[in-house]
Write a protein that holds these residues in place. Structure first.
Motif, PDB file in Angstrom:
ATOM      1  N   LYS A 122       0.843  -1.204   0.000  1.00 46.09           N
ATOM      2  CA  LYS A 122       0.000   0.000   0.000  1.00 46.09           C
ATOM      3  C   LYS A 122       0.875   1.249   0.000  1.00 46.09           C
ATOM      4  O   LYS A 122       0.607   2.213  -0.739  1.00 46.09           O
ATOM      5  N   LYS A 123       1.933   1.248   0.828  1.00 45.57           N
ATOM      6  CA  LYS A 123       2.833   2.398   0.871  1.00 45.57           C
ATOM      7  C   LYS A 123       3.535   2.585  -0.473  1.00 45.57           C
ATOM      8  O   LYS A 123       3.690   3.718  -0.948  1.00 45.57           O
ATOM      9  N   ASN A 124       3.985   1.495  -1.102  1.00 50.09           N
ATOM     10  CA  ASN A 124       4.638   1.570  -2.402  1.00 50.09           C
ATOM     11  C   ASN A 124       3.674   2.112  -3.462  1.00 50.09           C
ATOM     12  O   ASN A 124       4.065   2.913  -4.315  1.00 50.09           O
ATOM     13  N   GLN A 125       2.441   1.668  -3.430  1.00 50.28           N
ATOM     14  CA  GLN A 125       1.432   2.156  -4.376  1.00 50.28           C
ATOM     15  C   GLN A 125       1.219   3.649  -4.209  1.00 50.28           C
ATOM     16  O   GLN A 125       1.201   4.400  -5.184  1.00 50.28           O
ATOM     17  N   LEU A 126       1.099   4.076  -2.941  1.00 52.47           N
ATOM     18  CA  LEU A 126       0.913   5.501  -2.655  1.00 52.47           C
ATOM     19  C   LEU A 126       2.139   6.292  -3.094  1.00 52.47           C
ATOM     20  O   LEU A 126       2.009   7.370  -3.711  1.00 52.47           O
ATOM     21  N   GLN A 132       4.366   9.842  -9.585  1.00 52.55           N
ATOM     22  CA  GLN A 132       3.754  10.180 -10.873  1.00 52.55           C
ATOM     23  C   GLN A 132       3.262  11.627 -10.875  1.00 52.55           C
ATOM     24  O   GLN A 132       3.464  12.373 -11.851  1.00 52.55           O
ATOM     25  N   VAL A 133       2.649  12.037  -9.769  1.00 57.87           N
ATOM     26  CA  VAL A 133       2.158  13.415  -9.660  1.00 57.87           C
ATOM     27  C   VAL A 133       3.332  14.385  -9.719  1.00 57.87           C
ATOM     28  O   VAL A 133       3.299  15.404 -10.443  1.00 57.87           O
ATOM     29  N   LEU A 138       6.830  18.274 -12.574  1.00 53.81           N
ATOM     30  CA  LEU A 138       8.158  18.664 -13.052  1.00 53.81           C
ATOM     31  C   LEU A 138       8.166  18.783 -14.575  1.00 53.81           C
ATOM     32  O   LEU A 138       8.808  19.686 -15.135  1.00 53.81           O
ATOM     33  N   THR A 139       7.469  17.890 -15.233  1.00 48.39           N
ATOM     34  CA  THR A 139       7.386  17.948 -16.690  1.00 48.39           C
ATOM     35  C   THR A 139       6.695  19.236 -17.116  1.00 48.39           C
ATOM     36  O   THR A 139       7.130  19.917 -18.053  1.00 48.39           O
ATOM     37  N   LEU A 140       5.625  19.594 -16.432  1.00 45.70           N
ATOM     38  CA  LEU A 140       4.899  20.827 -16.742  1.00 45.70           C
ATOM     39  C   LEU A 140       5.791  22.041 -16.497  1.00 45.70           C
ATOM     40  O   LEU A 140       5.815  23.012 -17.276  1.00 45.70           O
TER      41      LEU A 140
END
Length: 146
Positions: A122-126, A132-133, A138-140
């Motif tokens: 669960k922690k890894n998923q979060l 990703q966010v 950073l890409t923006l």
């Protein structure tokens, strides 16, 4: 078996009594010989029969005694074997109890590890979602500066 032994002892005593009576009668006849050869022959036959019966009873008694000794020895050996097997059963029961306790401990450790694994997933998923966010932001930012 004891009844047979008693019966044989009784037979031996009876034969001994007969033997004593015949021996006493024979002694009497030796002191005062009777010229009747038929009676003398009959008495000798009776004496021989008594000897034969006595010898047969002794042989039977000896055979029963040997059989009794063999049975007593076998009984003793069976008792020792039973004690040995009972001790082994007790040891195996103790080992089984210890193994069950160890198994229960391992089950608890497994459940604890399974729960930790679930929590980490669960922690890894979060963390992956947050990464990703952050990467999108950073890409923006890079696109806006460039």
């Amino acid at each position: 078996m004891y009844d047979q032994l008693r019966l044989l002892e009784k037979m031996i005593l009876d034969i001994k009594k007969q033997y004593q009576l015949v021996s006493a009668e024979l002694s009497s006849l030796k002191q005062y010989p009777v010229t009747d050869t038929r009676e003398l022959t009959a008495l000798k036959d009776k004496l021989n029969t008594s000897h034969t019966e006595r010898d047969g009873a002794k042989k039977q008694l000896n055979e029963l005694d040997k059989r009794y000794q063999n049975l007593a020895e076998a009984h003793h050996m069976i008792g020792e074997e039973q004690d040995k097997l009972q001790k082994q059963v007790s040891q195996l029961q103790q080992q089984n109890h210890e193994l069950q306790q160890h198994n229960n401990e391992l089950k608890q450790q497994y459940n604890d590890i399974k729960q930790q694994n679930s929590d980490l997933q669960k922690k890894n998923q979060l963390a992956a979602e947050r990464t990703q966010v952050v990467l999108k932001r950073l890409t923006l930012i890079d696109q806006a500066e460039g």
